[in-house]
Design an enzyme around this catalytic site. Sequence first.
Site, PDB file in Angstrom:
ATOM      1  N   GLU A   2     -35.316  56.149  19.022  1.00 37.50           N
ATOM      2  CA  GLU A   2     -34.100  56.718  19.610  1.00 37.50           C
ATOM      3  C   GLU A   2     -33.795  58.100  19.024  1.00 37.50           C
ATOM      4  O   GLU A   2     -33.368  59.009  19.743  1.00 37.50           O
ATOM      5  CB  GLU A   2     -32.920  55.760  19.395  1.00 37.50           C
ATOM      6  CG  GLU A   2     -33.067  54.486  20.227  1.00 37.50           C
ATOM      7  CD  GLU A   2     -32.030  53.430  19.881  1.00 37.50           C
ATOM      8  OE1 GLU A   2     -31.994  52.995  18.705  1.00 37.50           O
ATOM      9  OE2 GLU A   2     -31.257  53.038  20.769  1.00 37.50           O
ATOM     10  N   ALA A  23     -33.063  51.220  12.685  1.00 35.52           N
ATOM     11  CA  ALA A  23     -31.823  51.069  11.930  1.00 35.52           C
ATOM     12  C   ALA A  23     -32.095  50.085  10.797  1.00 35.52           C
ATOM     13  O   ALA A  23     -33.033  49.279  10.877  1.00 35.52           O
ATOM     14  CB  ALA A  23     -30.719  50.555  12.837  1.00 35.52           C
ATOM     15  N   GLU A  81     -36.088  45.723  19.384  1.00 31.07           N
ATOM     16  CA  GLU A  81     -34.824  45.057  19.042  1.00 31.07           C
ATOM     17  C   GLU A  81     -34.735  43.621  19.542  1.00 31.07           C
ATOM     18  O   GLU A  81     -34.079  42.777  18.916  1.00 31.07           O
ATOM     19  CB  GLU A  81     -33.626  45.860  19.581  1.00 31.07           C
ATOM     20  CG  GLU A  81     -33.351  47.168  18.849  1.00 31.07           C
ATOM     21  CD  GLU A  81     -34.153  48.360  19.351  1.00 31.07           C
ATOM     22  OE1 GLU A  81     -35.091  48.166  20.150  1.00 31.07           O
ATOM     23  OE2 GLU A  81     -33.837  49.476  18.934  1.00 31.07           O
ATOM     24  N   GLY A  92     -34.209  52.551  16.185  1.00 30.78           N
ATOM     25  CA  GLY A  92     -33.441  53.781  15.977  1.00 30.78           C
ATOM     26  C   GLY A  92     -34.313  54.990  15.698  1.00 30.78           C
ATOM     27  O   GLY A  92     -33.891  56.133  15.921  1.00 30.78           O
TER      28      GLY A  92
HETATM   29  N1  COA Z   1     -34.689  48.074   8.121  1.00 24.11           N
HETATM   30  C1  COA Z   1     -34.683  47.791   6.817  1.00 24.11           C
HETATM   31  N2  COA Z   1     -35.791  47.767   6.059  1.00 24.11           N
HETATM   32  C2  COA Z   1     -36.958  48.021   6.664  1.00 24.11           C
HETATM   33  C3  COA Z   1     -37.059  48.327   8.032  1.00 24.11           C
HETATM   34  C4  COA Z   1     -35.842  48.356   8.787  1.00 24.11           C
HETATM   35  N3  COA Z   1     -35.812  48.663  10.084  1.00 24.11           N
HETATM   36  N4  COA Z   1     -38.348  48.528   8.360  1.00 24.11           N
HETATM   37  C5  COA Z   1     -39.041  48.367   7.224  1.00 24.11           C
HETATM   38  N5  COA Z   1     -38.209  48.067   6.202  1.00 24.11           N
HETATM   39  C6  COA Z   1     -38.558  47.814   4.796  1.00 24.11           C
HETATM   40  C7  COA Z   1     -39.172  46.447   4.585  1.00 24.11           C
HETATM   41  O1  COA Z   1     -38.172  45.444   4.500  1.00 24.11           O
HETATM   42  C8  COA Z   1     -39.922  46.674   3.305  1.00 24.11           C
HETATM   43  O2  COA Z   1     -38.997  46.658   2.244  1.00 24.11           O
HETATM   44  P1  COA Z   1     -39.342  45.844   0.864  1.00 24.11           P
HETATM   45  O3  COA Z   1     -40.573  46.514   0.335  1.00 24.11           O
HETATM   46  O4  COA Z   1     -38.133  46.070   0.008  1.00 24.11           O
HETATM   47  O5  COA Z   1     -39.585  44.428   1.274  1.00 24.11           O
HETATM   48  C9  COA Z   1     -40.421  48.096   3.437  1.00 24.11           C
HETATM   49  O6  COA Z   1     -39.564  48.727   4.402  1.00 24.11           O
HETATM   50  C10 COA Z   1     -41.849  48.198   3.934  1.00 24.11           C
HETATM   51  O7  COA Z   1     -41.929  47.513   5.169  1.00 24.11           O
HETATM   52  P2  COA Z   1     -43.021  46.356   5.468  1.00 24.11           P
HETATM   53  O8  COA Z   1     -42.492  45.487   6.540  1.00 24.11           O
HETATM   54  O9  COA Z   1     -43.431  45.691   4.195  1.00 24.11           O
HETATM   55  O10 COA Z   1     -44.247  47.248   5.999  1.00 24.11           O
HETATM   56  P3  COA Z   1     -45.399  46.773   6.975  1.00 24.11           P
HETATM   57  O11 COA Z   1     -46.421  47.870   6.956  1.00 24.11           O
HETATM   58  O12 COA Z   1     -45.856  45.393   6.652  1.00 24.11           O
HETATM   59  O13 COA Z   1     -44.735  46.728   8.444  1.00 24.11           O
HETATM   60  C11 COA Z   1     -43.367  47.543  10.248  1.00 24.11           C
HETATM   61  C12 COA Z   1     -44.276  47.904   9.058  1.00 24.11           C
HETATM   62  C13 COA Z   1     -42.754  48.849  10.767  1.00 24.11           C
HETATM   63  C14 COA Z   1     -44.206  46.909  11.382  1.00 24.11           C
HETATM   64  C15 COA Z   1     -42.275  46.556   9.794  1.00 24.11           C
HETATM   65  O14 COA Z   1     -41.649  47.088   8.628  1.00 24.11           O
HETATM   66  C16 COA Z   1     -41.198  46.309  10.810  1.00 24.11           C
HETATM   67  O15 COA Z   1     -41.411  45.590  11.757  1.00 24.11           O
HETATM   68  N6  COA Z   1     -39.981  46.902  10.618  1.00 24.11           N
HETATM   69  C17 COA Z   1     -38.849  46.664  11.439  1.00 24.11           C
HETATM   70  C18 COA Z   1     -38.985  47.394  12.746  1.00 24.11           C
HETATM   71  C19 COA Z   1     -37.795  47.117  13.642  1.00 24.11           C
HETATM   72  O16 COA Z   1     -37.579  45.998  14.076  1.00 24.11           O
HETATM   73  N7  COA Z   1     -36.999  48.149  13.927  1.00 24.11           N
HETATM   74  C20 COA Z   1     -35.845  48.045  14.760  1.00 24.11           C
HETATM   75  C21 COA Z   1     -34.653  47.725  13.945  1.00 24.11           C
HETATM   76  S1  COA Z   1     -33.206  47.559  14.981  1.00 24.11           S
END
Ligand code: COA
Length: 260
Positions: A115, A67, A135, A112
């Site tokens: 999910e 999400a 989460e 999500g």
């Molecule tokens: N919500 C909003 N934005 C998200 C996102 C999310 N769940 N997951 C990634 N993004 C965005 C980042 O903020 C970034 O945006 P920006 O370029 O404007 O800063 C872009 O997507 C790229 O992500 P980034 O974190 O730079 O890539 P990465 O390769 O370093 O890491 C992940 C990849 C998936 C490990 C990392 O993005 C992450 O941990 N995301 C969240 C996962 C999460 O907690 N999901 C559950 C949410 S309830």
Amino acid sequence: MSIFENLLLQLENGILVITINRADKLNALNIDTIKEIKAAIQQVYDDPAVRGAIFTGAGDKAFVAGADISEIAELSEVNARSFAERGQEVFSMIERCTKPVLAAVNGFALGGGCELAMACHMRVASEGARFGQPEVNLGLIPGYGGTQRLTQLIGKGKAMELMMTADMIGAGEAKALGLVNHVVPAVELMRKSMEIMNKILSKAPLAIGLVIDCVNAVYDKDEDGYQTEANSFARCCSSQDFVEGTNAFLEKRKPAFKGA
Ligand code: COA
């Protein structure tokens, strides 16, 4: 003009490919995207030209990375409940769809995203796909059905571990746990997903829909799944496709099902 800003929809031989298209945000599900997924799955329900659907993510990095955290961060307790209920409703629509719905998981399937994949009837993953419910890292729990469906798919102990540690697992481990059905090289992902879908679509559509209903009945506390199965079995026997299927077998030919 398309009503979809965050999804790409493409109908290929009766299969609607629904691509979550926010690659710069790793296809994170903001509220608008959830609303669009609802509209897209409604189209799968309503449009007779659509016989099945495949969800995937844009780009080569993510299926859906969860999400949208920038929206979640703003939620009050009241809004959070309706936020979760809205997502749960949409994902239940996917799960209950009587046309087959597959997830072609092409990268991160987190929160999500995991999910969404679990709400689909089956999951095909690319070798580099990563799954997780992270989460608790945010002081949250899954809210789009993850606590329920992950437990159903992989069992209580492993589901507890994944949700409490926030660990990510690779496609191979996800397959070993029963979270995904097949793992293939990334270049094979859509071909394999289409192959499975086309095999399903060659069977009697009414029977396919009733298999989905009966399997879902296992998890419905208000339903007697055995009774649902007996009723569905009887319904099949009153269908034209049952007559066609049995006749085709006896006449040693391929059946031509009509979905009636
Ligand atoms: N919500 C909003 N934005 C998200 C996102 C999310 N769940 N997951 C990634 N993004 C965005 C980042 O903020 C970034 O945006 P920006 O370029 O404007 O800063 C872009 O997507 C790229 O992500 P980034 O974190 O730079 O890539 P990465 O390769 O370093 O890491 C992940 C990849 C998936 C490990 C990392 O993005 C992450 O941990 N995301 C969240 C996962 C999460 O907690 N999901 C559950 C949410 S309830």
